[in-house]
Design an enzyme around this catalytic site. Structure first.
Site, PDB file in Angstrom:
ATOM      1  N   LYS A   1       2.366  -1.757  26.546  1.00 31.06           N
ATOM      2  CA  LYS A   1       1.393  -0.703  26.797  1.00 31.06           C
ATOM      3  C   LYS A   1       0.002  -1.318  26.912  1.00 31.06           C
ATOM      4  O   LYS A   1      -0.425  -2.086  26.037  1.00 31.06           O
ATOM      5  CB  LYS A   1       1.412   0.316  25.659  1.00 31.06           C
TER       6      LYS A   1
ATOM      7  N   LYS B   1      11.740  11.563  33.006  1.00 32.74           N
ATOM      8  CA  LYS B   1      11.822  11.919  31.592  1.00 32.74           C
ATOM      9  C   LYS B   1      12.559  13.255  31.479  1.00 32.74           C
ATOM     10  O   LYS B   1      12.174  14.239  32.116  1.00 32.74           O
ATOM     11  CB  LYS B   1      10.425  12.049  30.977  1.00 32.74           C
TER      12      LYS B   1
END
EC number: 5.1.1.-
Length: 337
Positions: free
Chosen positions: A153, A250
């Protein structure tokens, strides 16, 4: 059917930070659907970014409890179509759809991947996520969990420095997720250095609605780019095909396995790479993702690896990244609580 709901707080092994938020726990809702001696389980986590709390999810589902329990359940796709008429959020819809699929497979006594005509002989390895932290702690997290693929990230003032330092300590594949923190110019400029450092692709570098910027990136980035926040539902797939090399689906964002299967098919037809990602779910949600593995190029299903108090058994991710698929039907989920 009989509907039950339970809520749980998952504890993360490390505080999880991305470019827009940080948290040490993750609240999650588990839907239980039972009939004919079998129970199917589905999951949706709370998410402040998308405006979903445990209370809002509980309120939505409790509001149609009687209708759900009197529904003549047969196939999960029909159930999903019926639920769509109830104006549920995608998160609530996902939890119900996952439970319906798990229940259906258990009633059929077959895992979902088998019912879908796919084989687990070959499947992609999940990445392991390293959240934003000090460089020293990010290195420590990586050393703590040796893994063949890391998702890193980013979205800080020292992004390139982070990747350079992590590369000193690992030969594994790196994937970068900026969660919309960069501009088109930043992305294009940093991509060559990231490529030299062994980065496979960049996930969602720009804000979700920056389509003009993504068009520039699509034409000038030396690394492939995968859509996440820009690809929420089925109608987003076609537009993403013009601006990205792949999509990260997702289940909570699109509304479950039923629409995810259609998104995979559409993405394939448009020449996109297909990834499915998680929202730090327990093994309940991850086991549903696992049923899709034979259809994917990439997967991010490391939720159970990031938490210290998993609440279910099902798909098992081993320390060498191998996966054991459950022998029972559906998604193979059994609650441990």
């Amino acid at each position: 059917m009989v509907l039950d709901l339970s809520t749980h707080t998952l504890t993360l092994k490390h505080p999880f930070t991305i470019s827009r938020e940080s948290h040490s726990t993750q609240d999650t809702l588990i839907v239980h659907l039972s009939m004919a001696g079998e129970t199917g389980y589905g999951e949706a986590t709370s998410n402040p970014y998308y405006g979903h709390t445990l209370q809002s999810l509980l309120s939505e589902i409790r509001g149609i409890r009687d209708e759900i329990e009197s529904y003549p359940f047969n196939k999960p796709e029909d159930f999903h179509r019926w639920l769509r008429e109830k104006n549920l959020s995608s998160f609530a819809l996902c939890a119900l759809d996952l439970a319906a699929h798990d229940l259906y497979g258990k009633l059929q006594k077959k895992p979902l991947y088998e019912l879908w005509g796919t084989s687990t002989a070959k499947y992609p390895i999940t990445n392991y996520t390293i959240g934003i932290d000090t460089i020293e702690r990010m290195v420590s997290k990586m050393k703590e969990k040796p893994w063949p693929i890391y998702k890193i990230k980013l979205g800080t003032k020292e992004d390139l420095e982070i990747v350079r330092e992590l590369r000193k300590h690992s030969t594994s594949v790196f994937r970068i997720d900026a969660n919309g923190a960069w501009t088109a110019s930043q992305t294009i400029a940093i991509a060559p250095s990231l490529k030299e450092l062994g980065v496979e692709f960049i996930e969602q570098p720009l804000k979700a609605d920056d389509w003009e910027g993504m068009e520039r990136v699509a034409h000038h980035s030396v690394l492939p780019v995968i859509a996440d926040e820009s690809c929420l539902v089925e109608s987003d797939v076609a537009r993403c095909a013009l601006h990205f090399n792949g999509i990260n689906i997702k289940l909570t964002k699109c509304g479950g396995l039923t629409p995810a299967l259609r998104m995979i098919k559409q993405g394939r037809e448009l020449g996109l790479k297909i990834m499915v990602g998680c929202m730090t779910e327990s093994t309940v949600g991850i086991s549903a993702i696992g049923q899709l593995l034979p259809q994917l190029d990439y997967v991010d299903m490391d939720g159970p690896l990031l938490i210290s108090n998993d609440i279910a058994s099902g798909i098992k991710i081993h320390d060498d990244a191998r996966i054991t698929f459950p022998k029972i039907g559906g998604s193979g989920i059994q609650l441990l609580l």
